[in-house]
Scaffold this motif. Structure first.
Motif, short mmCIF file in Angstrom:
data_model
loop_
_atom_site.label_atom_id
_atom_site.label_comp_id
_atom_site.label_asym_id
_atom_site.label_seq_id
_atom_site.Cartn_x
_atom_site.Cartn_y
_atom_site.Cartn_z
N PRO A 119 -9.36 -4.66 -8.12
CA PRO A 119 -7.92 -4.57 -7.83
C PRO A 119 -7.67 -3.74 -6.57
CG PRO A 119 -8.28 -4.31 -10.18
CD PRO A 119 -9.64 -4.34 -9.54
N GLY A 120 -6.76 -4.24 -5.76
CA GLY A 120 -6.48 -3.63 -4.47
C GLY A 120 -7.01 -4.44 -3.31
N THR A 121 -7.96 -5.36 -3.59
CA THR A 121 -8.56 -6.15 -2.51
C THR A 121 -8.00 -7.57 -2.46
OG1 THR A 121 -10.45 -6.87 -3.88
CG2 THR A 121 -10.68 -4.80 -2.66
N HIS A 122 -6.92 -7.84 -3.21
CA HIS A 122 -6.31 -9.17 -3.20
C HIS A 122 -4.93 -9.11 -2.54
CE1 HIS A 122 -8.88 -8.93 -6.88
NE2 HIS A 122 -9.35 -10.05 -6.37
N ASP A 123 -4.53 -10.21 -1.96
CA ASP A 123 -3.22 -10.34 -1.34
C ASP A 123 -2.26 -10.93 -2.37
OD1 ASP A 123 -0.98 -10.88 0.21
OD2 ASP A 123 -2.15 -11.51 1.96
N LEU A 124 -1.68 -10.07 -3.22
CA LEU A 124 -0.80 -10.56 -4.28
C LEU A 124 0.48 -11.15 -3.72
CD1 LEU A 124 -1.18 -7.82 -7.06
CD2 LEU A 124 -2.43 -9.97 -6.77
N ALA A 125 0.92 -10.67 -2.56
CA ALA A 125 2.12 -11.25 -1.94
C ALA A 125 1.87 -12.69 -1.53
CB ALA A 125 2.54 -10.41 -0.74
N ARG A 172 -9.95 5.99 -9.03
CA ARG A 172 -8.57 6.36 -9.30
C ARG A 172 -7.60 5.47 -8.52
NH1 ARG A 172 -11.42 11.08 -10.04
NH2 ARG A 172 -10.85 12.22 -11.96
N ALA A 173 -7.96 5.13 -7.30
CA ALA A 173 -7.11 4.23 -6.52
C ALA A 173 -7.07 2.84 -7.15
CB ALA A 173 -7.62 4.15 -5.08
N VAL A 174 -8.23 2.34 -7.60
CA VAL A 174 -8.28 1.05 -8.28
C VAL A 174 -7.42 1.08 -9.54
CG1 VAL A 174 -9.78 -0.54 -9.56
CG2 VAL A 174 -10.53 0.35 -7.35
N ASN A 175 -7.53 2.16 -10.29
CA ASN A 175 -6.75 2.30 -11.52
C ASN A 175 -5.25 2.29 -11.23
OD1 ASN A 175 -7.00 2.83 -14.49
ND2 ASN A 175 -5.82 4.65 -13.96
N ALA A 176 -4.86 2.88 -10.11
CA ALA A 176 -3.45 2.88 -9.72
C ALA A 176 -2.97 1.46 -9.39
CB ALA A 176 -3.23 3.80 -8.52
N PHE A 177 -3.82 0.67 -8.77
CA PHE A 177 -3.47 -0.73 -8.52
C PHE A 177 -3.31 -1.48 -9.85
CE2 PHE A 177 -5.36 -0.12 -4.19
CZ PHE A 177 -4.26 -0.53 -3.46
N VAL A 178 -4.21 -1.22 -10.81
CA VAL A 178 -4.13 -1.86 -12.12
C VAL A 178 -2.80 -1.51 -12.79
CG1 VAL A 178 -5.10 -1.91 -14.45
CG2 VAL A 178 -6.62 -1.99 -12.47
N ALA A 179 -2.45 -0.25 -12.75
CA ALA A 179 -1.24 0.22 -13.44
C ALA A 179 0.04 -0.24 -12.75
CB ALA A 179 -1.26 1.75 -13.52
N GLY A 180 -0.02 -0.46 -11.44
CA GLY A 180 1.18 -0.80 -10.69
C GLY A 180 1.31 -2.27 -10.35
N PRO A 181 0.93 -2.69 -9.15
CA PRO A 181 1.18 -4.07 -8.72
C PRO A 181 0.51 -5.14 -9.56
CG PRO A 181 -0.17 -2.88 -7.10
CD PRO A 181 0.36 -1.87 -8.05
#
Length: 270
Positions: free
Chosen positions: A86-92, A174-183
């Motif tokens: 998570p964090g390495t994908h273009d969700l937009a 922790r950054a990956v976990n923040a992506f999981v929890a958010g976007p």
């Protein structure tokens, strides 16, 4: 890779027939197929798309570009240069594709991106796939959608050598976990159904991923070069924390299908 299990294809068909949730019932249903590397989610999504006239998009095809991930590696943590977590994908970009397909007219042509894993970058638009018209459903295979974030205490201890040696301070996880929890949680919440193909344990993931690579190289799994298997063993460590979390119940899914080591499904909704 073996063909998709007919029971699983039928399951996806039933979910498509259930239709979309929410206020706009005229749009195609949006269904996510999630699970560990090698669990067969892309094979299933493609088979169901072919059978039911749906559009299939893999989250693997909307990775951030190499340049964008290199920027993340500089700005956040070097491990973000590696695609997958998570964090390495273009969700937009993915949401834009879903919106375009949901409102497409019969004569419309929607370009679907393609990622070249050998060059580790997105292919030019001239090489993207084309979906014509409006699909009966939109099927997104995405290994981590529906994953639940961990609390701070769970993040403290590394789960493997990758985290211990290359993320000793826990900045990346922790950054990956923040992506999981958010976007990623926000994005998963837009789906009409999330189907989790549950592996029997994390220990099968390397074997499944090695079989995929052997299929690409057109060799028997036993003939996969040792160097390639070592590379894959390192690669699956990027996915290990979240995969284990999902297998232990840390996933929000509408349907959970247990798989055996040969990817055969166990009990599922009738």
């Amino acid at each position: 890779m073996s063909p998709a299990n007919p029971r699983l294809v039928d399951l996806v068909g039933r979910l498509i027939a259930d239709g979309p949730h929410g206020l706009n019932r005229e749009r195609p249903p949006l269904i996510a197929l999630v699970g560990a590397q090698g669990s067969g989610k892309t094979t299933l999504a493609r088979a169901a798309a072919d059978r039911f006239g749906a559009a299939q998009i893999s989250i693997d095809d909307v990775y951030l570009t190499r340049e964008e991930r290199e920027a993340m590696a500089r700005d956040i943590h070097p491990l973000f240069v590696t695609r997958g977590p998570p964090g390495t994908h273009d969700l937009a970009l993915l949401q834009g594709l879903i919106d375009a397909l949901s409102t497409a007219r019969p004569e419309d042509r929607t370009l679907l991106p393609d990622f070249d894993k050998r060059s580790d970058d997105r292919r030019p638009r001239s090489e993207w796939r084309v979906f014509e018209g409006r699909p009966s459903a939109i099927l997104v295979d995405a290994w981590c959608l529906g994953a639940l974030p961990e609390d701070e205490a769970a993040l403290a201890a590394p789960v493997n050598a990758l985290e211990r040696e290359r993320d000793p301070e826990g900045i990346w996880r922790r950054a990956v976990n923040a992506f999981v929890a958010g976007p990623y949680a926000d994005f998963a919440g837009r789906f009409d159904a999330v189907v989790f193909l549950k592996a029997p344990g994390f220990d099968v993931v390397l074997d499944w991923r090695s079989q995929q690579e052997a299929d690409l190289l057109r060799v028997a799994p036993a003939d996969l070069p040792d160097a390639e298997r070592r590379r894959l063993a390192d690669f699956v460590q990027y996915f290990e924390r979240i995969t284990r979390r999902m297998l232990e119940g840390g996933v929000k899914a509408d349907v959970i299908v247990p798989l055996d080591r040969d990817r055969r499904p166990g009990s599922m909704p009738a």
